[in-house]
Design a protein around this motif. Structure first.
Motif, mmCIF file in Angstrom:
data_model
loop_
_atom_site.group_PDB
_atom_site.id
_atom_site.type_symbol
_atom_site.label_atom_id
_atom_site.label_comp_id
_atom_site.label_asym_id
_atom_site.label_seq_id
_atom_site.Cartn_x
_atom_site.Cartn_y
_atom_site.Cartn_z
ATOM 1 N N PHE A 1 -32.232 13.698 19.942
ATOM 2 C CA PHE A 1 -33.135 14.607 19.241
ATOM 3 C C PHE A 1 -32.887 16.068 19.592
ATOM 4 O O PHE A 1 -33.234 16.959 18.814
ATOM 5 N N THR A 2 -32.307 16.330 20.756
ATOM 6 C CA THR A 2 -31.915 17.705 21.076
ATOM 7 C C THR A 2 -30.906 18.221 20.055
ATOM 8 O O THR A 2 -31.020 19.345 19.552
ATOM 9 N N ILE A 3 -29.941 17.393 19.725
ATOM 10 C CA ILE A 3 -28.918 17.767 18.739
ATOM 11 C C ILE A 3 -29.548 18.016 17.377
ATOM 12 O O ILE A 3 -29.221 18.989 16.683
ATOM 13 N N ILE A 4 -30.452 17.135 16.986
ATOM 14 C CA ILE A 4 -31.097 17.262 15.674
ATOM 15 C C ILE A 4 -31.874 18.575 15.583
ATOM 16 O O ILE A 4 -31.808 19.283 14.568
ATOM 17 N N GLY A 5 -32.591 18.927 16.639
ATOM 18 C CA GLY A 5 -33.333 20.186 16.650
ATOM 19 C C GLY A 5 -32.415 21.392 16.597
ATOM 20 O O GLY A 5 -32.692 22.373 15.895
ATOM 21 N N ILE A 6 -31.316 21.341 17.343
ATOM 22 C CA ILE A 6 -30.347 22.445 17.333
ATOM 23 C C ILE A 6 -29.768 22.628 15.937
ATOM 24 O O ILE A 6 -29.672 23.755 15.423
ATOM 25 N N GLU A 7 -29.377 21.544 15.312
ATOM 26 C CA GLU A 7 -28.793 21.627 13.970
ATOM 27 C C GLU A 7 -29.794 22.159 12.952
ATOM 28 O O GLU A 7 -29.433 22.887 12.032
ATOM 29 N N LYS A 8 -31.063 21.790 13.119
ATOM 30 C CA LYS A 8 -32.095 22.314 12.224
ATOM 31 C C LYS A 8 -32.188 23.829 12.357
ATOM 32 O O LYS A 8 -32.332 24.551 11.365
ATOM 33 N N GLY A 9 -32.113 24.310 13.591
ATOM 34 C CA GLY A 9 -32.137 25.757 13.809
ATOM 35 C C GLY A 9 -30.924 26.450 13.228
ATOM 36 O O GLY A 9 -31.035 27.519 12.618
ATOM 37 N N LEU A 10 -29.750 25.847 13.392
ATOM 38 C CA LEU A 10 -28.524 26.429 12.846
ATOM 39 C C LEU A 10 -28.569 26.499 11.327
ATOM 40 O O LEU A 10 -28.024 27.428 10.723
ATOM 41 N N SER A 11 -29.232 25.510 10.704
ATOM 42 C CA SER A 11 -29.278 25.468 9.231
ATOM 43 C C SER A 11 -30.054 26.643 8.651
ATOM 44 O O SER A 11 -29.892 26.972 7.471
ATOM 45 N N ILE A 12 -30.913 27.275 9.463
ATOM 46 C CA ILE A 12 -31.650 28.442 8.980
ATOM 47 C C ILE A 12 -31.272 29.699 9.778
ATOM 48 O O ILE A 12 -32.037 30.659 9.867
ATOM 49 N N ASN A 13 -30.075 29.640 10.375
ATOM 50 C CA ASN A 13 -29.439 30.818 10.990
ATOM 51 C C ASN A 13 -30.212 31.405 12.172
ATOM 52 O O ASN A 13 -30.239 32.623 12.360
ATOM 53 N N PHE A 14 -30.827 30.553 12.978
ATOM 54 C CA PHE A 14 -31.440 31.024 14.202
ATOM 55 C C PHE A 14 -30.362 31.302 15.241
ATOM 56 O O PHE A 14 -29.250 30.760 15.179
ATOM 57 N N SER A 15 -30.687 32.129 16.233
ATOM 58 C CA SER A 15 -29.749 32.423 17.311
ATOM 59 C C SER A 15 -29.545 31.181 18.173
ATOM 60 O O SER A 15 -30.408 30.289 18.186
ATOM 61 N N PRO A 16 -28.432 31.123 18.911
ATOM 62 C CA PRO A 16 -28.187 29.953 19.764
ATOM 63 C C PRO A 16 -29.320 29.651 20.747
ATOM 64 O O PRO A 16 -29.676 28.493 20.932
ATOM 65 N N ILE A 17 -29.900 30.688 21.369
ATOM 66 C CA ILE A 17 -30.982 30.460 22.335
ATOM 67 C C ILE A 17 -32.184 29.815 21.648
ATOM 68 O O ILE A 17 -32.780 28.855 22.168
#
Length: 201
Positions: free
Chosen positions: A100-116
């Motif tokens: 689920f960590t990966i899923i959350g990270i990918e969700k953030g990337l899909s809307i162009n959030f910063s890596p942190i």
């Protein structure tokens, strides 16, 4: 393809984790199902609310309901083969946070959030379902105890973006990140790694 598989595996792992917690507390079927459902969707629900993604994911697709229901029923049927409930709960919970960590990270990337922000979003997705499970089961959430839990998710998140910088294949990144989180969590429990408690002298 592997991302969809990881999503399903994460739901199953957390559903089993929640069901085992309910079984250990000697709840009835409805109680066990509620704990399993909350554990599976809690983190994703909070994540979607934080980013304004409404209606939240499980309201739009009944697949989540079917997967959690099936995993709960199978957990109850085969509970005698999961006799070491604490060990089984730990194992499936650990697998769940890794995925689920990966899923959350990918969700953030899909809307162009910063890596942190993506890493924090991944940690919320991974951890909040377990927090809700523990509260409903009248336990102090594991994330607030001495065990390495959210820290493993954060370290996995940094691993994710480190591999991204090296232009590693996405499938390898997913497996490597989840594997790192799971390994850190297992080693932390095996060797009693923890942060110091704050005590009043």
């Amino acid at each position: 393809m592997i991302f969809s598989i990881l999503d399903i595996l994460g739901l199953i792992a957390f559903a089993i984790s929640g069901a085992l917690a309910g079984i250990e507390k000697k709840l009835d079927f409805f109680g066990v199902f509620v704990i399993a459902m909350v554990t599976s969707i809690g983190g994703g629900t909070l994540r979607d609310l934080l980013i304004g993604n409404t209606p939240v994911f499980w309201l739009l697709n009944l697949q989540t309901f079917y997967i959690v229901t099936a995993a709960t029923i199978l957990s109850i049927i085969f509970r005698q083969y999961l006799s070491f409930l604490r060990t089984s709960l730990f194992l499936f919970d650990t697998i769940g946070i890794g995925i689920f960590t990966i899923i959350g990270i990918e969700k953030g990337l899909s809307i162009n959030f910063s890596p942190i922000v993506c890493i924090l979003l991944g940690t919320v997705t991974a951890c909040f379902g377990g927090v809700a499970r523990d509260i409903l089961c009248n336990e102090i959430p594991v994330i607030f105890r001495k065990e390495i839990y959210a820290t493993a998710c954060l370290m996995g998140g940094f691993m994710f973006f480190g591999l991204k910088l090296l232009h590693v294949n996405d499938d390898v990144i997913y497996v490597g990140t989840a594997g790192t989180i799971i390994l850190i969590r297992i080693l932390a429990v095996r060797y009693n790694w923890s942060f110091p408690k704050i005590e009043i002298k």
